[in-house]
Design an enzyme around this catalytic site. Sequence first.
Site, PDB file in Angstrom:
ATOM      1  N   HIS A 131       0.869  -1.182   0.000  1.00  0.00           N
ATOM      2  CA  HIS A 131       0.000   0.000   0.000  1.00  0.00           C
ATOM      3  C   HIS A 131       0.905   1.231   0.000  1.00  0.00           C
ATOM      4  O   HIS A 131       2.020   1.186   0.534  1.00  0.00           O
ATOM      5  CB  HIS A 131      -0.835  -0.071   1.285  1.00  0.00           C
ATOM      6  CG  HIS A 131      -1.918   0.939   1.409  1.00  0.00           C
ATOM      7  ND1 HIS A 131      -1.690   2.245   1.753  1.00  0.00           N
ATOM      8  CD2 HIS A 131      -3.266   0.833   1.268  1.00  0.00           C
ATOM      9  CE1 HIS A 131      -2.839   2.896   1.827  1.00  0.00           C
ATOM     10  NE2 HIS A 131      -3.816   2.065   1.534  1.00  0.00           N
ATOM     11  N   ASP A 208       3.272  -4.343   7.942  1.00  0.00           N
ATOM     12  CA  ASP A 208       2.024  -3.608   7.778  1.00  0.00           C
ATOM     13  C   ASP A 208       0.892  -4.597   8.039  1.00  0.00           C
ATOM     14  O   ASP A 208       0.593  -5.460   7.202  1.00  0.00           O
ATOM     15  CB  ASP A 208       1.960  -3.033   6.357  1.00  0.00           C
ATOM     16  CG  ASP A 208       0.618  -2.354   6.076  1.00  0.00           C
ATOM     17  OD1 ASP A 208      -0.308  -2.493   6.887  1.00  0.00           O
ATOM     18  OD2 ASP A 208       0.520  -1.705   5.021  1.00  0.00           O
ATOM     19  N   GLN A 211      -4.283  -5.260   7.150  1.00  0.00           N
ATOM     20  CA  GLN A 211      -5.275  -6.228   6.653  1.00  0.00           C
ATOM     21  C   GLN A 211      -5.157  -7.591   7.320  1.00  0.00           C
ATOM     22  O   GLN A 211      -5.883  -8.517   6.946  1.00  0.00           O
ATOM     23  CB  GLN A 211      -5.129  -6.400   5.120  1.00  0.00           C
ATOM     24  CG  GLN A 211      -5.343  -5.122   4.338  1.00  0.00           C
ATOM     25  CD  GLN A 211      -6.756  -4.549   4.459  1.00  0.00           C
ATOM     26  OE1 GLN A 211      -7.700  -5.232   4.857  1.00  0.00           O
ATOM     27  NE2 GLN A 211      -6.905  -3.281   4.121  1.00  0.00           N
ATOM     28  N   LYS A 234     -10.285  -0.303  10.957  1.00  0.00           N
ATOM     29  CA  LYS A 234     -10.515  -1.455  10.069  1.00  0.00           C
ATOM     30  C   LYS A 234     -10.887  -2.701  10.875  1.00  0.00           C
ATOM     31  O   LYS A 234     -11.062  -3.773  10.317  1.00  0.00           O
ATOM     32  CB  LYS A 234      -9.255  -1.754   9.249  1.00  0.00           C
ATOM     33  CG  LYS A 234      -8.898  -0.680   8.220  1.00  0.00           C
ATOM     34  CD  LYS A 234      -7.712  -1.136   7.403  1.00  0.00           C
ATOM     35  CE  LYS A 234      -7.024  -0.020   6.651  1.00  0.00           C
ATOM     36  NZ  LYS A 234      -7.747   0.446   5.475  1.00  0.00           N
ATOM     37  N   CYS A 374      -4.792   2.434  -3.553  1.00  0.00           N
ATOM     38  CA  CYS A 374      -3.508   2.953  -3.021  1.00  0.00           C
ATOM     39  C   CYS A 374      -2.365   1.983  -3.296  1.00  0.00           C
ATOM     40  O   CYS A 374      -1.473   1.802  -2.445  1.00  0.00           O
ATOM     41  CB  CYS A 374      -3.596   3.254  -1.528  1.00  0.00           C
ATOM     42  SG  CYS A 374      -4.714   4.597  -1.160  1.00  0.00           S
TER      43      CYS A 374
HETATM   44  N1  PLP Z   1      -1.747  -0.670   4.594  1.00  0.00           N
HETATM   45  C1  PLP Z   1      -2.687  -1.435   4.075  1.00  0.00           C
HETATM   46  C2  PLP Z   1      -2.331  -2.834   3.652  1.00  0.00           C
HETATM   47  C3  PLP Z   1      -3.976  -0.960   3.932  1.00  0.00           C
HETATM   48  O1  PLP Z   1      -4.922  -1.726   3.397  1.00  0.00           O
HETATM   49  C4  PLP Z   1      -4.274   0.358   4.343  1.00  0.00           C
HETATM   50  C5  PLP Z   1      -5.619   0.930   4.148  1.00  0.00           C
HETATM   51  O2  PLP Z   1      -6.363   0.525   3.310  1.00  0.00           O
HETATM   52  C6  PLP Z   1      -3.247   1.120   4.898  1.00  0.00           C
HETATM   53  C7  PLP Z   1      -2.007   0.577   5.012  1.00  0.00           C
HETATM   54  C8  PLP Z   1      -3.506   2.510   5.379  1.00  0.00           C
HETATM   55  O3  PLP Z   1      -4.412   2.488   6.426  1.00  0.00           O
HETATM   56  P1  PLP Z   1      -4.920   3.855   7.060  1.00  0.00           P
HETATM   57  O4  PLP Z   1      -5.596   4.606   5.960  1.00  0.00           O
HETATM   58  O5  PLP Z   1      -5.818   3.443   8.151  1.00  0.00           O
HETATM   59  O6  PLP Z   1      -3.701   4.568   7.530  1.00  0.00           O
END
Ligand code: PLP
Length: 417
Positions: A131, A208, A211, A234, A374
Amino acid sequence: MVTTRTGNTVDWVRVRDDFPILASLGSREQRLAFLDSAASSQKPERVIAAVDRYYRETNANIHRGVYDLSERATAQYEAARHMVADFINAASPREIVFVRNTTEAINLVAQTWGRRHISAGDLILVTTMDHHSNLVPWQLLAEEKDARLEAVRITDEGVLDLEHLDELLAQGPRLVAFPHVSNSLGTINPAAEIIRKAHDAGAIVVVDGAQSVPHMPVDVQALDADFLAFSGHKMLGPMGSGVLYGKLSLLEGMPPFMGGGGMIRKVSLTRSTWADVPARFEAGTPSVGDAIGLGVAVEYLQGIGMDTVREHERELTAQALDRLREVPGIRLLGPEDLDDRAGVLSFTLGDIHPHDVAAILNEENVAVRAGHHCCQPLMDRLGVVATTRASFYVYNVDEDVDRLVSGLHRAQAIFAS
Ligand code: PLP
Protein backbone atom coordinates in the site's frame (compact mmCIF):
# COMPACT_ATOMS: atom_id res chain seq x y z
CA MET A 1 -26.19 -21.24 13.14
CA VAL A 2 -23.01 -22.14 11.35
CA THR A 3 -20.29 -24.38 12.71
CA THR A 4 -16.88 -23.43 11.42
CA ARG A 5 -14.03 -25.86 10.76
CA THR A 6 -12.58 -24.82 14.09
CA GLY A 7 -15.71 -26.26 15.72
CA ASN A 8 -17.20 -22.95 16.87
CA THR A 9 -20.88 -22.39 16.36
CA VAL A 10 -21.75 -18.81 15.52
CA ASP A 11 -24.99 -17.28 14.31
CA TRP A 12 -23.52 -14.88 11.76
CA VAL A 13 -26.87 -13.24 11.07
CA ARG A 14 -27.03 -12.30 14.74
CA VAL A 15 -23.50 -10.96 14.48
CA ARG A 16 -24.61 -8.81 11.55
CA ASP A 17 -27.50 -7.53 13.62
CA ASP A 18 -25.00 -6.18 16.16
CA PHE A 19 -24.15 -3.52 13.55
CA PRO A 20 -26.85 -0.84 13.45
CA ILE A 21 -25.88 0.39 9.99
CA LEU A 22 -26.46 -3.11 8.59
CA ALA A 23 -29.54 -3.97 10.59
CA SER A 24 -31.68 -1.14 9.23
CA LEU A 25 -32.83 -0.58 5.67
CA GLY A 26 -32.26 3.18 5.81
CA SER A 27 -33.73 4.77 2.72
CA ARG A 28 -33.06 1.72 0.51
CA GLU A 29 -35.27 -1.16 -0.48
CA GLN A 30 -32.58 -3.70 0.21
CA ARG A 31 -30.33 -4.04 3.22
CA LEU A 32 -26.77 -2.80 2.77
CA ALA A 33 -24.39 -5.56 1.67
CA PHE A 34 -21.20 -3.95 2.92
CA LEU A 35 -18.21 -5.40 1.08
CA ASP A 36 -15.66 -2.66 1.69
CA SER A 37 -14.24 -3.55 5.07
CA ALA A 38 -10.69 -3.52 3.71
CA ALA A 39 -11.11 0.27 3.53
CA SER A 40 -12.86 0.69 6.87
CA SER A 41 -15.10 -1.57 8.89
CA GLN A 42 -18.53 -0.96 10.34
CA LYS A 43 -18.88 -0.59 14.11
CA PRO A 44 -20.96 -2.77 16.43
CA GLU A 45 -23.47 -1.23 18.82
CA ARG A 46 -21.15 -2.04 21.72
CA VAL A 47 -18.33 0.12 20.32
CA ILE A 48 -20.68 2.97 19.45
CA ALA A 49 -22.15 2.80 22.96
CA ALA A 50 -18.69 2.77 24.58
CA VAL A 51 -17.66 5.95 22.75
CA ASP A 52 -21.01 7.55 23.55
CA ARG A 53 -20.66 6.56 27.21
CA TYR A 54 -17.16 7.97 27.35
CA TYR A 55 -18.39 11.42 26.24
CA ARG A 56 -21.44 11.29 28.49
CA GLU A 57 -19.80 9.94 31.63
CA THR A 58 -16.01 10.07 31.59
CA ASN A 59 -14.86 12.79 29.19
CA ALA A 60 -11.77 14.57 30.50
CA ASN A 61 -8.16 15.00 29.49
CA ILE A 62 -5.96 12.20 30.76
CA HIS A 63 -2.77 11.57 32.73
CA ARG A 64 -2.34 14.85 34.61
CA GLY A 65 -5.77 15.37 36.14
CA VAL A 66 -6.03 14.95 39.90
CA TYR A 67 -9.79 14.78 39.88
CA ASP A 68 -11.97 11.66 39.58
CA LEU A 69 -13.13 12.11 36.03
CA SER A 70 -9.62 12.47 34.64
CA GLU A 71 -8.42 9.49 36.64
CA ARG A 72 -11.28 7.38 35.28
CA ALA A 73 -10.59 8.50 31.71
CA THR A 74 -6.89 7.69 32.20
CA ALA A 75 -7.70 4.26 33.63
CA GLN A 76 -9.97 3.42 30.68
CA TYR A 77 -7.42 4.65 28.13
CA GLU A 78 -4.65 2.58 29.71
CA ALA A 79 -6.98 -0.42 30.03
CA ALA A 80 -7.51 -0.21 26.26
CA ARG A 81 -3.75 -0.33 25.80
CA HIS A 82 -3.63 -3.55 27.87
CA MET A 83 -6.44 -5.06 25.77
CA VAL A 84 -4.66 -4.29 22.51
CA ALA A 85 -1.39 -5.70 23.90
CA ASP A 86 -3.17 -8.88 24.89
CA PHE A 87 -4.88 -9.11 21.48
CA ILE A 88 -1.57 -9.28 19.57
CA ASN A 89 0.31 -10.97 22.44
CA ALA A 90 2.73 -8.10 22.99
CA ALA A 91 5.15 -8.74 25.85
CA SER A 92 4.14 -5.46 27.53
CA PRO A 93 1.44 -2.79 27.10
CA ARG A 94 4.33 -0.32 26.89
CA GLU A 95 4.93 -1.72 23.41
CA ILE A 96 1.58 -0.32 22.24
CA VAL A 97 1.58 3.25 20.92
CA PHE A 98 -1.82 4.73 20.09
CA VAL A 99 -1.82 6.59 16.78
CA ARG A 100 -4.54 7.55 14.30
CA ASN A 101 -4.00 4.83 11.73
CA THR A 102 -1.53 2.51 9.99
CA THR A 103 -0.16 5.38 7.93
CA GLU A 104 0.80 7.36 11.02
CA ALA A 105 2.32 4.27 12.65
CA ILE A 106 4.59 3.60 9.67
CA ASN A 107 5.59 7.26 9.34
CA LEU A 108 6.43 7.24 13.03
CA VAL A 109 8.92 4.40 12.51
CA ALA A 110 10.38 5.99 9.35
CA GLN A 111 10.85 9.38 10.99
CA THR A 112 12.27 8.11 14.29
CA TRP A 113 13.98 4.74 13.96
CA GLY A 114 14.61 5.38 10.27
CA ARG A 115 16.12 8.84 10.61
CA ARG A 116 18.41 7.63 13.36
CA HIS A 117 19.55 4.37 11.78
CA ILE A 118 19.41 4.76 8.01
CA SER A 119 22.44 6.35 6.32
CA ALA A 120 23.58 7.11 2.78
CA GLY A 121 23.85 3.98 0.66
CA ASP A 122 21.81 1.79 3.05
CA LEU A 123 19.25 -0.51 1.49
CA ILE A 124 15.54 -0.45 2.42
CA LEU A 125 13.33 -3.25 1.08
CA VAL A 126 9.65 -2.95 0.35
CA THR A 127 7.43 -5.04 -1.95
CA THR A 128 5.58 -4.50 -5.21
CA MET A 129 2.30 -5.23 -3.42
CA ASP A 130 2.66 -2.60 -0.70
CA HIS A 131 0.00 0.00 0.00
CA HIS A 132 1.25 3.56 -0.59
CA SER A 133 1.33 3.92 3.20
CA ASN A 134 4.14 1.38 3.34
CA LEU A 135 5.96 2.84 0.33
CA VAL A 136 5.87 6.61 0.49
CA PRO A 137 7.28 6.96 4.06
CA TRP A 138 10.27 4.85 2.97
CA GLN A 139 10.64 6.84 -0.26
CA LEU A 140 10.76 10.07 1.78
CA LEU A 141 13.34 8.58 4.12
CA ALA A 142 15.45 7.16 1.29
CA GLU A 143 15.45 10.51 -0.46
CA GLU A 144 16.42 12.40 2.68
CA LYS A 145 19.21 9.96 3.58
CA ASP A 146 20.35 9.12 0.08
CA ALA A 147 19.54 5.49 0.84
CA ARG A 148 18.54 2.84 -1.71
CA LEU A 149 15.00 1.51 -2.01
CA GLU A 150 14.26 -1.83 -3.71
CA ALA A 151 10.98 -3.72 -4.07
CA VAL A 152 10.59 -7.49 -3.85
CA ARG A 153 8.85 -8.66 -7.02
CA ILE A 154 5.63 -10.66 -7.13
CA THR A 155 4.78 -13.63 -9.31
CA ASP A 156 1.97 -13.59 -11.87
CA GLU A 157 -0.23 -15.31 -9.27
CA GLY A 158 0.22 -12.36 -6.94
CA VAL A 159 2.51 -13.90 -4.33
CA LEU A 160 5.90 -12.59 -3.24
CA ASP A 161 8.83 -13.95 -5.23
CA LEU A 162 10.79 -15.39 -2.31
CA GLU A 163 13.84 -16.09 -4.48
CA HIS A 164 13.99 -12.41 -5.32
CA LEU A 165 13.61 -11.65 -1.61
CA ASP A 166 16.63 -13.90 -0.92
CA GLU A 167 18.66 -12.11 -3.59
CA LEU A 168 17.85 -8.73 -2.10
CA LEU A 169 18.48 -9.93 1.46
CA ALA A 170 21.93 -11.06 0.35
CA GLN A 171 22.72 -7.36 -0.17
CA GLY A 172 22.27 -6.76 3.58
CA PRO A 173 19.30 -4.34 3.87
CA ARG A 174 18.95 -2.29 7.07
CA LEU A 175 15.17 -2.48 7.00
CA VAL A 176 12.51 -4.71 5.43
CA ALA A 177 8.90 -3.49 5.22
CA PHE A 178 6.10 -5.66 3.88
CA PRO A 179 2.33 -6.16 4.13
CA HIS A 180 1.18 -9.18 6.16
CA VAL A 181 -1.86 -9.32 3.88
CA SER A 182 -2.20 -7.44 0.59
CA ASN A 183 -5.18 -5.08 0.53
CA SER A 184 -5.51 -5.48 -3.25
CA LEU A 185 -4.79 -9.16 -3.86
CA GLY A 186 -5.75 -10.69 -0.53
CA THR A 187 -2.41 -12.54 -0.52
CA ILE A 188 -1.32 -13.69 2.94
CA ASN A 189 2.44 -13.36 3.01
CA PRO A 190 4.52 -15.89 4.98
CA ALA A 191 5.33 -13.31 7.63
CA ALA A 192 7.24 -15.53 10.08
CA GLU A 193 9.51 -16.83 7.31
CA ILE A 194 10.16 -13.36 5.87
CA ILE A 195 10.92 -11.94 9.33
CA ARG A 196 13.29 -14.81 10.16
CA LYS A 197 15.18 -14.39 6.90
CA ALA A 198 15.31 -10.60 7.27
CA HIS A 199 16.66 -10.94 10.81
CA ASP A 200 19.28 -13.42 9.60
CA ALA A 201 20.31 -10.77 7.07
CA GLY A 202 20.63 -8.21 9.89
CA ALA A 203 17.52 -6.15 9.04
CA ILE A 204 14.82 -4.63 11.23
CA VAL A 205 11.32 -5.58 10.07
CA VAL A 206 8.21 -3.42 9.80
CA VAL A 207 5.03 -5.41 9.21
CA ASP A 208 2.02 -3.61 7.78
CA GLY A 209 -0.75 -5.42 9.63
CA ALA A 210 -3.63 -3.25 8.39
CA GLN A 211 -5.27 -6.23 6.65
CA SER A 212 -4.15 -9.05 8.94
CA VAL A 213 -4.73 -7.93 12.54
CA PRO A 214 -8.49 -7.37 11.99
CA HIS A 215 -9.00 -10.73 10.28
CA MET A 216 -6.81 -13.46 11.76
CA PRO A 217 -4.83 -14.32 14.88
CA VAL A 218 -1.62 -12.29 14.92
CA ASP A 219 0.96 -12.97 17.62
CA VAL A 220 3.84 -10.50 17.52
CA GLN A 221 6.05 -12.65 19.74
CA ALA A 222 5.54 -15.77 17.63
CA LEU A 223 6.22 -13.71 14.50
CA ASP A 224 9.17 -11.93 16.14
CA ALA A 225 8.03 -8.71 14.38
CA ASP A 226 10.05 -5.63 15.29
CA PHE A 227 7.23 -3.25 14.40
CA LEU A 228 3.60 -3.92 13.49
CA ALA A 229 1.26 -1.18 12.28
CA PHE A 230 -2.52 -1.47 12.13
CA SER A 231 -5.71 0.59 12.04
CA GLY A 232 -8.42 0.36 14.69
CA HIS A 233 -11.02 1.66 12.24
CA LYS A 234 -10.52 -1.45 10.07
CA MET A 235 -11.20 -3.76 13.03
CA LEU A 236 -14.57 -2.52 14.28
CA GLY A 237 -13.00 0.35 16.22
CA PRO A 238 -13.60 4.09 15.86
CA MET A 239 -12.24 6.20 13.02
CA GLY A 240 -9.02 7.83 14.15
CA SER A 241 -7.83 4.83 16.16
CA GLY A 242 -4.67 3.01 15.19
CA VAL A 243 -1.72 1.24 16.73
CA LEU A 244 2.01 0.97 16.40
CA TYR A 245 3.46 -2.08 18.12
CA GLY A 246 7.23 -1.94 18.61
CA LYS A 247 9.62 -4.12 20.59
CA LEU A 248 10.33 -2.25 23.82
CA SER A 249 14.10 -2.30 23.28
CA LEU A 250 13.64 -0.60 19.89
CA LEU A 251 11.05 1.94 21.05
CA GLU A 252 13.23 2.90 24.01
CA GLY A 253 16.12 3.69 21.67
CA MET A 254 14.02 5.95 19.41
CA PRO A 255 13.75 9.74 19.52
CA PRO A 256 10.25 11.31 19.58
CA PHE A 257 8.14 11.65 16.46
CA MET A 258 6.32 14.87 17.38
CA GLY A 259 7.13 17.32 20.15
CA GLY A 260 4.69 18.86 22.60
CA GLY A 261 2.74 18.13 25.75
CA GLY A 262 2.59 14.63 27.18
CA MET A 263 5.80 13.34 25.60
CA ILE A 264 8.37 15.17 27.76
CA ARG A 265 10.07 14.57 31.08
CA LYS A 266 11.60 18.04 31.61
CA VAL A 267 11.45 21.15 29.45
CA SER A 268 13.65 24.23 29.66
CA LEU A 269 13.55 27.09 27.19
CA THR A 270 16.25 25.64 25.01
CA ARG A 271 16.03 21.88 25.42
CA SER A 272 13.91 19.01 26.68
CA THR A 273 14.18 15.42 27.81
CA TRP A 274 11.70 12.73 26.85
CA ALA A 275 9.05 10.77 28.68
CA ASP A 276 9.24 7.01 28.87
CA VAL A 277 7.77 4.85 26.15
CA PRO A 278 4.96 4.85 24.99
CA ALA A 279 4.09 8.41 26.19
CA ARG A 280 7.15 9.65 24.29
CA PHE A 281 5.29 8.91 21.05
CA GLU A 282 1.88 10.22 22.06
CA ALA A 283 2.40 13.98 21.92
CA GLY A 284 -0.58 16.19 22.67
CA THR A 285 -4.04 15.15 23.76
CA PRO A 286 -4.77 11.67 22.41
CA SER A 287 -8.06 10.44 20.95
CA VAL A 288 -9.08 9.04 24.31
CA GLY A 289 -12.63 8.01 23.39
CA ASP A 290 -11.42 6.34 20.21
CA ALA A 291 -8.79 4.30 22.04
CA ILE A 292 -11.42 3.20 24.56
CA GLY A 293 -13.71 2.24 21.67
CA LEU A 294 -10.87 0.25 20.13
CA GLY A 295 -10.46 -1.67 23.38
CA VAL A 296 -14.14 -2.62 23.21
CA ALA A 297 -13.77 -3.63 19.54
CA VAL A 298 -10.90 -5.92 20.55
CA GLU A 299 -13.06 -7.51 23.25
CA TYR A 300 -15.84 -8.01 20.72
CA LEU A 301 -13.49 -9.76 18.27
CA GLN A 302 -12.04 -11.88 21.05
CA GLY A 303 -15.59 -12.85 21.98
CA ILE A 304 -15.98 -14.40 18.52
CA GLY A 305 -12.40 -15.67 18.44
CA MET A 306 -9.91 -14.69 15.75
CA ASP A 307 -9.60 -18.27 14.46
CA THR A 308 -13.36 -18.24 13.95
CA VAL A 309 -13.25 -14.83 12.24
CA ARG A 310 -10.61 -16.14 9.84
CA GLU A 311 -12.59 -19.32 9.21
CA HIS A 312 -15.80 -17.42 8.46
CA GLU A 313 -14.06 -15.16 5.95
CA ARG A 314 -12.36 -18.16 4.41
CA GLU A 315 -15.73 -19.81 3.84
CA LEU A 316 -17.25 -16.68 2.31
CA THR A 317 -14.16 -16.32 0.11
CA ALA A 318 -14.39 -19.95 -1.03
CA GLN A 319 -18.04 -19.54 -1.96
CA ALA A 320 -17.44 -16.23 -3.69
CA LEU A 321 -14.45 -17.48 -5.68
CA ASP A 322 -16.38 -20.53 -6.92
CA ARG A 323 -19.31 -18.46 -8.06
CA LEU A 324 -17.38 -15.50 -9.42
CA ARG A 325 -15.44 -17.81 -11.73
CA GLU A 326 -18.75 -18.35 -13.56
CA VAL A 327 -19.22 -14.65 -14.33
CA PRO A 328 -18.31 -14.13 -18.01
CA GLY A 329 -15.22 -12.00 -18.60
CA ILE A 330 -14.07 -11.93 -14.99
CA ARG A 331 -10.35 -11.87 -14.18
CA LEU A 332 -9.77 -12.69 -10.53
CA LEU A 333 -6.50 -11.48 -9.07
CA GLY A 334 -4.48 -13.03 -6.26
CA PRO A 335 -3.63 -16.59 -5.24
CA GLU A 336 -6.00 -19.53 -5.82
CA ASP A 337 -5.15 -21.43 -2.65
CA LEU A 338 -7.47 -20.45 0.20
CA ASP A 339 -4.65 -20.94 2.71
CA ASP A 340 -2.77 -18.14 0.98
CA ARG A 341 -5.54 -15.61 0.73
CA ALA A 342 -7.68 -13.52 3.03
CA GLY A 343 -11.22 -12.26 2.41
CA VAL A 344 -10.28 -9.70 -0.22
CA LEU A 345 -11.38 -10.30 -3.82
CA SER A 346 -10.05 -8.03 -6.53
CA PHE A 347 -11.15 -8.47 -10.11
CA THR A 348 -11.73 -6.89 -13.47
CA LEU A 349 -14.82 -7.56 -15.58
CA GLY A 350 -14.01 -7.56 -19.28
CA ASP A 351 -13.46 -4.00 -20.38
CA ILE A 352 -16.12 -2.57 -18.08
CA HIS A 353 -14.52 0.13 -15.97
CA PRO A 354 -14.35 -0.89 -12.28
CA HIS A 355 -16.11 2.35 -11.32
CA ASP A 356 -19.05 1.36 -13.54
CA VAL A 357 -19.13 -2.08 -11.95
CA ALA A 358 -19.16 -0.50 -8.49
CA ALA A 359 -21.87 1.96 -9.53
CA ILE A 360 -24.13 -0.85 -10.80
CA LEU A 361 -23.61 -2.80 -7.58
CA ASN A 362 -24.41 0.35 -5.62
CA GLU A 363 -27.79 0.54 -7.35
CA GLU A 364 -28.54 -2.72 -5.51
CA ASN A 365 -27.08 -1.41 -2.26
CA VAL A 366 -23.95 -3.55 -2.54
CA ALA A 367 -20.94 -1.49 -1.45
CA VAL A 368 -17.59 -2.41 -3.03
CA ARG A 369 -14.52 -0.32 -3.80
CA ALA A 370 -13.11 0.47 -7.23
CA GLY A 371 -9.79 2.06 -8.05
CA HIS A 372 -6.09 1.43 -7.53
CA HIS A 373 -6.59 0.83 -3.80
CA CYS A 374 -3.51 2.95 -3.02
CA CYS A 375 -1.37 0.37 -4.83
CA GLN A 376 -0.37 2.07 -8.08
CA PRO A 377 2.92 0.14 -8.50
CA LEU A 378 0.98 -3.11 -8.04
CA MET A 379 -1.61 -2.06 -10.63
CA ASP A 380 1.24 -1.30 -13.07
CA ARG A 381 2.69 -4.76 -12.42
CA LEU A 382 -0.71 -6.38 -13.04
CA GLY A 383 -1.23 -4.33 -16.19
CA VAL A 384 -4.49 -2.76 -15.01
CA VAL A 385 -5.38 0.79 -14.03
CA ALA A 386 -7.93 -0.24 -11.45
CA THR A 387 -9.88 -3.19 -10.08
CA THR A 388 -13.17 -3.73 -8.33
CA ARG A 389 -12.62 -5.04 -4.81
CA ALA A 390 -15.02 -6.86 -2.49
CA SER A 391 -13.84 -7.56 1.04
CA PHE A 392 -15.46 -9.57 3.83
CA TYR A 393 -15.75 -9.28 7.57
CA VAL A 394 -17.63 -10.75 10.51
CA TYR A 395 -20.94 -9.16 9.54
CA ASN A 396 -21.04 -10.60 6.03
CA VAL A 397 -23.30 -13.55 5.32
CA ASP A 398 -23.99 -15.87 2.38
CA GLU A 399 -26.66 -13.51 1.09
CA ASP A 400 -23.99 -10.83 0.53
CA VAL A 401 -22.11 -13.22 -1.75
CA ASP A 402 -25.35 -13.94 -3.66
CA ARG A 403 -25.96 -10.25 -4.16
CA LEU A 404 -22.40 -9.57 -5.28
CA VAL A 405 -22.59 -12.37 -7.85
CA SER A 406 -26.01 -11.44 -9.18
CA GLY A 407 -24.98 -7.77 -9.38
CA LEU A 408 -21.98 -8.72 -11.48
CA HIS A 409 -24.13 -10.80 -13.83
CA ARG A 410 -26.37 -7.77 -14.17
CA ALA A 411 -23.40 -5.50 -14.92
CA GLN A 412 -22.30 -7.97 -17.60
CA ALA A 413 -25.76 -8.03 -19.14
CA ILE A 414 -26.09 -4.23 -19.15
CA PHE A 415 -22.75 -3.76 -20.89
CA ALA A 416 -23.28 -6.67 -23.29
CA SER A 417 -26.44 -5.01 -24.56
N1 PLP B 1 -1.75 -0.67 4.59
C1 PLP B 1 -2.69 -1.43 4.08
C2 PLP B 1 -2.33 -2.83 3.65
C3 PLP B 1 -3.98 -0.96 3.93
O1 PLP B 1 -4.92 -1.73 3.40
C4 PLP B 1 -4.27 0.36 4.34
C5 PLP B 1 -5.62 0.93 4.15
O2 PLP B 1 -6.36 0.53 3.31
C6 PLP B 1 -3.25 1.12 4.90
C7 PLP B 1 -2.01 0.58 5.01
C8 PLP B 1 -3.51 2.51 5.38
O3 PLP B 1 -4.41 2.49 6.43
P1 PLP B 1 -4.92 3.85 7.06
O4 PLP B 1 -5.60 4.61 5.96
O5 PLP B 1 -5.82 3.44 8.15
O6 PLP B 1 -3.70 4.57 7.53
